[in-house]
Structure formats: C-alpha cells, structure tokens
Design a protein around this motif. Structure first.
Motif, PDB file in Angstrom:
ATOM      1  N   ILE A  57       0.843  -1.193   0.000  1.00  0.00           N
ATOM      2  CA  ILE A  57       0.000   0.000   0.000  1.00  0.00           C
ATOM      3  C   ILE A  57       0.879   1.244   0.000  1.00  0.00           C
ATOM      4  O   ILE A  57       1.860   1.319   0.738  1.00  0.00           O
ATOM      5  N   ALA A  58       0.511   2.228  -0.804  1.00  0.00           N
ATOM      6  CA  ALA A  58       1.207   3.516  -0.797  1.00  0.00           C
ATOM      7  C   ALA A  58       0.952   4.207   0.540  1.00  0.00           C
ATOM      8  O   ALA A  58      -0.072   3.999   1.186  1.00  0.00           O
ATOM      9  N   ASP A  59       1.882   5.041   0.971  1.00  0.00           N
ATOM     10  CA  ASP A  59       1.771   5.726   2.259  1.00  0.00           C
ATOM     11  C   ASP A  59       0.515   6.582   2.352  1.00  0.00           C
ATOM     12  O   ASP A  59      -0.105   6.677   3.399  1.00  0.00           O
ATOM     13  N   ARG A  60       0.136   7.200   1.262  1.00  0.00           N
ATOM     14  CA  ARG A  60      -1.037   8.071   1.260  1.00  0.00           C
ATOM     15  C   ARG A  60      -2.304   7.272   1.596  1.00  0.00           C
ATOM     16  O   ARG A  60      -3.152   7.728   2.350  1.00  0.00           O
ATOM     17  N   ASP A  62      -2.334   4.317   3.207  1.00  0.00           N
ATOM     18  CA  ASP A  62      -2.158   3.761   4.546  1.00  0.00           C
ATOM     19  C   ASP A  62      -2.468   4.802   5.626  1.00  0.00           C
ATOM     20  O   ASP A  62      -3.065   4.487   6.648  1.00  0.00           O
ATOM     21  N   ARG A  63      -2.083   6.039   5.400  1.00  0.00           N
ATOM     22  CA  ARG A  63      -2.331   7.105   6.373  1.00  0.00           C
ATOM     23  C   ARG A  63      -3.816   7.397   6.542  1.00  0.00           C
ATOM     24  O   ARG A  63      -4.257   7.816   7.599  1.00  0.00           O
ATOM     25  N   ASN A  64      -4.590   7.201   5.485  1.00  0.00           N
ATOM     26  CA  ASN A  64      -6.019   7.474   5.537  1.00  0.00           C
ATOM     27  C   ASN A  64      -6.846   6.259   5.963  1.00  0.00           C
ATOM     28  O   ASN A  64      -8.064   6.285   5.883  1.00  0.00           O
ATOM     29  N   PHE A  65      -6.173   5.195   6.387  1.00  0.00           N
ATOM     30  CA  PHE A  65      -6.817   3.989   6.910  1.00  0.00           C
ATOM     31  C   PHE A  65      -7.807   3.378   5.914  1.00  0.00           C
ATOM     32  O   PHE A  65      -8.896   2.968   6.302  1.00  0.00           O
ATOM     33  N   VAL A  66      -7.434   3.338   4.658  1.00  0.00           N
ATOM     34  CA  VAL A  66      -8.266   2.694   3.655  1.00  0.00           C
ATOM     35  C   VAL A  66      -8.075   1.192   3.792  1.00  0.00           C
ATOM     36  O   VAL A  66      -6.950   0.685   3.766  1.00  0.00           O
ATOM     37  N   ARG A  67      -9.170   0.471   3.981  1.00  0.00           N
ATOM     38  CA  ARG A  67      -9.097  -0.974   4.180  1.00  0.00           C
ATOM     39  C   ARG A  67      -9.211  -1.673   2.829  1.00  0.00           C
ATOM     40  O   ARG A  67     -10.143  -1.426   2.079  1.00  0.00           O
ATOM     41  N   ILE A  68      -8.243  -2.535   2.539  1.00  0.00           N
ATOM     42  CA  ILE A  68      -8.220  -3.269   1.274  1.00  0.00           C
ATOM     43  C   ILE A  68      -8.505  -4.737   1.599  1.00  0.00           C
ATOM     44  O   ILE A  68      -7.817  -5.340   2.420  1.00  0.00           O
ATOM     45  N   LEU A  69      -9.521  -5.296   0.948  1.00  0.00           N
ATOM     46  CA  LEU A  69      -9.930  -6.675   1.188  1.00  0.00           C
ATOM     47  C   LEU A  69      -9.833  -7.479  -0.098  1.00  0.00           C
ATOM     48  O   LEU A  69      -9.732  -6.923  -1.200  1.00  0.00           O
ATOM     49  N   VAL A  70      -9.879  -8.799   0.034  1.00  0.00           N
ATOM     50  CA  VAL A  70      -9.855  -9.682  -1.126  1.00  0.00           C
ATOM     51  C   VAL A  70     -11.093  -9.392  -1.978  1.00  0.00           C
ATOM     52  O   VAL A  70     -12.204  -9.264  -1.461  1.00  0.00           O
ATOM     53  N   GLY A  71     -10.885  -9.257  -3.281  1.00  0.00           N
ATOM     54  CA  GLY A  71     -11.972  -8.956  -4.201  1.00  0.00           C
ATOM     55  C   GLY A  71     -12.099  -7.490  -4.560  1.00  0.00           C
ATOM     56  O   GLY A  71     -12.861  -7.140  -5.466  1.00  0.00           O
ATOM     57  N   ASP A  72     -11.395  -6.612  -3.847  1.00  0.00           N
ATOM     58  CA  ASP A  72     -11.450  -5.181  -4.145  1.00  0.00           C
ATOM     59  C   ASP A  72     -10.714  -4.876  -5.445  1.00  0.00           C
ATOM     60  O   ASP A  72      -9.670  -5.454  -5.729  1.00  0.00           O
ATOM     61  N   ARG A  87       2.819  -0.907  -6.290  1.00  0.00           N
ATOM     62  CA  ARG A  87       2.332  -0.120  -5.148  1.00  0.00           C
ATOM     63  C   ARG A  87       0.881   0.236  -5.406  1.00  0.00           C
ATOM     64  O   ARG A  87       0.555   0.806  -6.451  1.00  0.00           O
ATOM     65  N   ILE A  88      -0.001  -0.107  -4.471  1.00  0.00           N
ATOM     66  CA  ILE A  88      -1.419   0.212  -4.593  1.00  0.00           C
ATOM     67  C   ILE A  88      -1.591   1.696  -4.309  1.00  0.00           C
ATOM     68  O   ILE A  88      -1.256   2.164  -3.221  1.00  0.00           O
ATOM     69  N   ILE A  89      -2.114   2.433  -5.284  1.00  0.00           N
ATOM     70  CA  ILE A  89      -2.245   3.877  -5.128  1.00  0.00           C
ATOM     71  C   ILE A  89      -3.693   4.324  -4.916  1.00  0.00           C
ATOM     72  O   ILE A  89      -3.937   5.434  -4.498  1.00  0.00           O
TER      73      ILE A  89
END
Length: 93
Positions: A57-60, A62-72, A87-89
């Motif tokens: 995950i990109a820092d931006r 990660d800082r905003n607490f975006v939750r990434i789940l399987v299937g997203d 890097r996931i942006i």
C-alpha cells in the motif's frame, strides 16, 4: 574549484533530477483485483491483462486507513525495476 581550474557558479548538476522525473512519467497506473492478503501488508493482485503481481500500500492510502480486502478493485503502479512488484495507489469503488 573545478578540474579545469575555474570555480563553478551555483550548485553542480548531479543529473538525478531528470532521471527521477522520467521514471515517474513511465509509471502508468494499471488496475487489477486483490486475490490474496499476505503478511506485512502485502497483497497478490491479478491485473486486467491476467498477470499476478505482489503489491504494497502507498503511504497516502495507509495514512487514511483505507481498508483493502480480497476482491477489491485497485489501481497500482508497477515498479520499473521489477514488473512483478507494485504499489497500490487507489481503491476503485
């Protein structure tokens, strides 16, 4: 003093600025679907063209607490050195 005996005016050019901006320009975002969550905040992502890459995950994000789940569905940048890593942006919808 320079090697030719004359003093240089200002800061000498290191040449890093132009190559850094060129490498950022070459990173076109691609999209894919998260297939698996791995330890240490790594994800296996299947790209739209069918290839499988490891991504963090990109820092931006990660800082905003975006939750990434399987299937997203996510947008990511591939590394120019290793196309198997990225890097996931952004999270798409």
């Amino acid at each position: 003093m320079d090697s030719d005996g004359e003093g240089s005016r200002g800061r000498p050019s290191t040449g890093l600025g132009s190559s850094l901006s060129e490498s950022k320009a070459r990173r076109a975002p691609v999209s894919g679907v998260v297939m698996e969550t791995l330890p240490s905040a790594l994800y296996k992502v299947r790209l739209d063209d069918g290839s499988l890459v490891m991504a963090h995950i990109a820092d931006r994000i990660d800082r905003n607490f975006v939750r990434i789940l399987v299937g997203d569905k996510v947008r990511l940048e591939l590394s120019p050195q290793d196309v198997g890593r990225g890097r996931i942006i952004a999270k798409i919808g």
